[in-house]
Motif scaffolding. Structure first.
Motif, PDB file in Angstrom:
ATOM      1  N   PRO A   1      48.961  57.150  70.027  1.00 38.73           N
ATOM      2  CA  PRO A   1      48.448  56.280  70.918  1.00 38.73           C
ATOM      3  C   PRO A   1      49.422  55.169  71.822  1.00 38.73           C
ATOM      4  N   LYS A   2      49.184  54.768  73.028  1.00 34.13           N
ATOM      5  CA  LYS A   2      49.745  53.719  73.712  1.00 34.13           C
ATOM      6  C   LYS A   2      48.629  52.457  73.326  1.00 34.13           C
ATOM      7  N   LEU A   3      47.272  52.818  73.277  1.00 23.27           N
ATOM      8  CA  LEU A   3      46.356  51.585  72.974  1.00 23.27           C
ATOM      9  C   LEU A   3      45.464  52.114  71.951  1.00 23.27           C
ATOM     10  N   LEU A   4      45.143  51.063  70.894  1.00 26.22           N
ATOM     11  CA  LEU A   4      44.558  51.562  69.758  1.00 26.22           C
ATOM     12  C   LEU A   4      43.298  50.585  69.988  1.00 26.22           C
ATOM     13  N   LEU A   5      42.137  51.010  69.747  1.00 25.77           N
ATOM     14  CA  LEU A   5      40.915  50.416  69.510  1.00 25.77           C
ATOM     15  C   LEU A   5      40.146  50.426  68.150  1.00 25.77           C
ATOM     16  N   LEU A   6      40.149  49.212  67.892  1.00 28.69           N
ATOM     17  CA  LEU A   6      39.318  49.023  66.404  1.00 28.69           C
ATOM     18  C   LEU A   6      37.974  48.352  66.626  1.00 28.69           C
ATOM     19  N   ASP A   7      37.293  49.129  66.076  1.00 24.73           N
ATOM     20  CA  ASP A   7      35.731  48.726  66.222  1.00 24.73           C
ATOM     21  C   ASP A   7      35.344  48.110  64.645  1.00 24.73           C
ATOM     22  N   GLU A   8      35.120  46.763  64.637  1.00 28.87           N
ATOM     23  CA  GLU A   8      34.830  46.067  63.560  1.00 28.87           C
ATOM     24  C   GLU A   8      35.555  46.564  62.219  1.00 28.87           C
ATOM     25  N   PRO A   9      36.927  46.473  62.481  1.00 26.07           N
ATOM     26  CA  PRO A   9      37.698  46.805  61.255  1.00 26.07           C
ATOM     27  C   PRO A   9      37.306  46.217  59.791  1.00 26.07           C
ATOM     28  N   ALA A  10      36.943  45.038  59.919  1.00 26.04           N
ATOM     29  CA  ALA A  10      36.661  44.145  58.795  1.00 26.04           C
ATOM     30  C   ALA A  10      35.178  44.251  58.128  1.00 26.04           C
ATOM     31  N   ALA A  11      34.641  45.228  58.872  1.00 26.45           N
ATOM     32  CA  ALA A  11      33.105  45.282  58.285  1.00 26.45           C
ATOM     33  C   ALA A  11      33.109  45.831  57.036  1.00 26.45           C
ATOM     34  N   GLY A  12      32.163  45.005  56.013  1.00 22.95           N
ATOM     35  CA  GLY A  12      31.906  45.555  54.784  1.00 22.95           C
ATOM     36  C   GLY A  12      33.168  45.104  53.683  1.00 22.95           C
ATOM     37  N   MET A  13      33.928  44.111  54.206  1.00 25.28           N
ATOM     38  CA  MET A  13      35.268  43.926  53.287  1.00 25.28           C
ATOM     39  C   MET A  13      34.912  42.389  52.698  1.00 25.28           C
ATOM     40  N   ASN A  14      35.611  42.440  51.548  1.00 29.27           N
ATOM     41  CA  ASN A  14      35.612  41.155  50.890  1.00 29.27           C
ATOM     42  C   ASN A  14      36.742  40.238  51.407  1.00 29.27           C
ATOM     43  N   PRO A  15      36.646  39.107  51.183  1.00 26.95           N
ATOM     44  CA  PRO A  15      37.947  38.182  51.752  1.00 26.95           C
ATOM     45  C   PRO A  15      39.435  38.606  51.508  1.00 26.95           C
ATOM     46  N   ASN A  16      39.647  39.162  50.246  1.00 25.03           N
ATOM     47  CA  ASN A  16      41.066  39.652  50.193  1.00 25.03           C
ATOM     48  C   ASN A  16      41.133  40.917  50.622  1.00 25.03           C
ATOM     49  N   GLU A  17      40.269  41.712  50.946  1.00 23.53           N
ATOM     50  CA  GLU A  17      40.423  43.156  51.886  1.00 23.53           C
ATOM     51  C   GLU A  17      40.753  42.530  53.258  1.00 23.53           C
ATOM     52  N   THR A  18      39.976  41.805  53.800  1.00 19.74           N
ATOM     53  CA  THR A  18      40.158  41.328  55.095  1.00 19.74           C
ATOM     54  C   THR A  18      41.446  40.578  55.311  1.00 19.74           C
ATOM     55  N   GLU A  19      41.899  39.811  54.252  1.00 17.95           N
ATOM     56  CA  GLU A  19      43.317  39.269  54.549  1.00 17.95           C
ATOM     57  C   GLU A  19      44.421  40.448  54.543  1.00 17.95           C
ATOM     58  N   GLU A  20      44.147  41.472  53.726  1.00 12.28           N
ATOM     59  CA  GLU A  20      45.107  42.682  53.753  1.00 12.28           C
ATOM     60  C   GLU A  20      45.027  43.315  55.022  1.00 12.28           C
ATOM     61  N   LEU A  21      43.908  43.459  55.505  1.00 11.63           N
ATOM     62  CA  LEU A  21      43.675  44.222  56.650  1.00 11.63           C
ATOM     63  C   LEU A  21      44.315  43.509  57.794  1.00 11.63           C
ATOM     64  N   MET A  22      44.177  42.250  58.131  1.00 16.27           N
ATOM     65  CA  MET A  22      45.066  41.376  58.964  1.00 16.27           C
ATOM     66  C   MET A  22      46.389  41.563  58.956  1.00 16.27           C
ATOM     67  N   ASN A  23      47.190  41.701  57.762  1.00 17.15           N
ATOM     68  CA  ASN A  23      48.463  42.048  57.580  1.00 17.15           C
ATOM     69  C   ASN A  23      48.724  43.241  58.104  1.00 17.15           C
ATOM     70  N   THR A  24      47.722  44.313  57.769  1.00 14.68           N
ATOM     71  CA  THR A  24      48.088  45.617  58.366  1.00 14.68           C
ATOM     72  C   THR A  24      47.991  45.826  59.696  1.00 14.68           C
ATOM     73  N   ILE A  25      47.053  45.094  60.494  1.00 11.53           N
ATOM     74  CA  ILE A  25      46.872  45.107  61.904  1.00 11.53           C
ATOM     75  C   ILE A  25      48.258  44.693  62.432  1.00 11.53           C
ATOM     76  N   ARG A  26      48.830  43.502  62.038  1.00 12.62           N
ATOM     77  CA  ARG A  26      50.023  42.973  62.556  1.00 12.62           C
ATOM     78  C   ARG A  26      51.175  44.023  62.342  1.00 12.62           C
ATOM     79  N   LEU A  27      51.259  44.708  61.000  1.00 11.60           N
ATOM     80  CA  LEU A  27      52.171  45.734  60.918  1.00 11.60           C
ATOM     81  C   LEU A  27      51.915  46.862  61.886  1.00 11.60           C
TER      82      LEU A  27
END
Length: 252
Positions: free
Chosen positions: A170-196
């Motif tokens: 894709p050229k454009l990626l849409l993420l619909d509530e990617p952190a839903a249901g995640m604990n704080p550690n998972e959310t932090e890891e997700l932030m790094n993944t999205i930046r990556l």
């Protein structure tokens, strides 16, 4: 030119205007947030952008191409991919096959090639296998390639869904509530993944999210939606500190 230009987008269900005169311009490689209370129309906008719904007004321009009202398949081939609030993987397929399923846009062979197992079939299958493994390595999922998708931990299922979306190139990626249901550690890891993802794939990302720590930590700009209309747009910190936004969404 912005990668995504949406002008005056709207849709009504019966007499209800679910989205009214929505406009946004998102630059290439930008990480853009769409926030708002439950029922504000955020997912409806994603459904309009991806062809699930046909708008009753307005237009959607992606990289100079008018994709307004096109089918989901056509829009995906133009370069829009998405994930969902409720993870939608092929639960009984392997991690590897989930990613491989997303490669259909750029790797093709005829039905006859598939039946006869021609040299072209083997060549394309080899290319697809290599690309799928490459994507799994980016998300550190290569060691789980033979696992059923449903057997992965929740955070890794999120990663797999993003990897499968990226497989469509894709050229454009849409993420619909990617952190839903995640604990704080998972959310932090997700932030790094999205930046990556943004940096590694030179990706433009539009995300819906309720986790304000994630939003404030990664989004360049925001649009706040309320009752289907734009309440505020601008730089992330400016928007989050706006009194109208605090009253409508964050609470006094």
């Amino acid at each position: 030119m912005a990668l995504l230009d949406v002008e005056g987008l709207g849709i009504s269900f019966g007499g209800l205007k679910a989205v009214d005169n929505f406009s946004v311009s998102i630059e290439k490689n930008e990480l853009y947030g769409l926030i708002g209370p439950n029922g504000a129309g955020k997912t409806t906008i994603f459904n309009l952008l991806t062809g699930v719904y046909k708008p009753t007004s307005g237009q959607i321009i992606l990289d100079g191409n008018n994709i307004t009202g096109k089918s989901c398949e056509e829009i995906n081939k133009h370069g829009v991919a998405r994930t969902f609030q409720n993870i939608r993987l092929f639960a009984n397929l392997s991690v590897f096959d989930n990613v491989k399923a997303g490669l259909h846009n750029n790797y093709v062979y005829s039905t006859l090639d598939g039946i006869l197992r021609t040299p072209k079939y083997y060549k394309v299958e080899k290319q697809m296998d290599e690309k799928a493994i490459e994507l799994l390595k980016v998300f550190e999922l290569e060691n789980f390639r033979d696992y059923k998708a449903s057997n992965l931990p929740y955070g890794q299922q999120r990663k797999l869904e993003i990897a499968r979306a990226l497989a469509t190139d894709p050229k454009l990626l849409l993420l619909d509530e990617p952190a839903a249901g995640m604990n704080p550690n998972e959310t932090e890891e997700l932030m790094n993944t999205i930046r990556l993802v943004r940096d590694r794939f030179d990706m433009t990302i539009l995300l819906i999210e309720h986790d304000m720590k994630l939003v404030s930590g990664i989004c360049d700009r925001l649009t706040v939606l309320n009752f289907g209309q734009v309440l505020k747009q601008g730089e992330t910190q400016e928007v989050l500190h706006d009194p109208q936004v605090i009253k409508a969404y964050l609470g006094d």
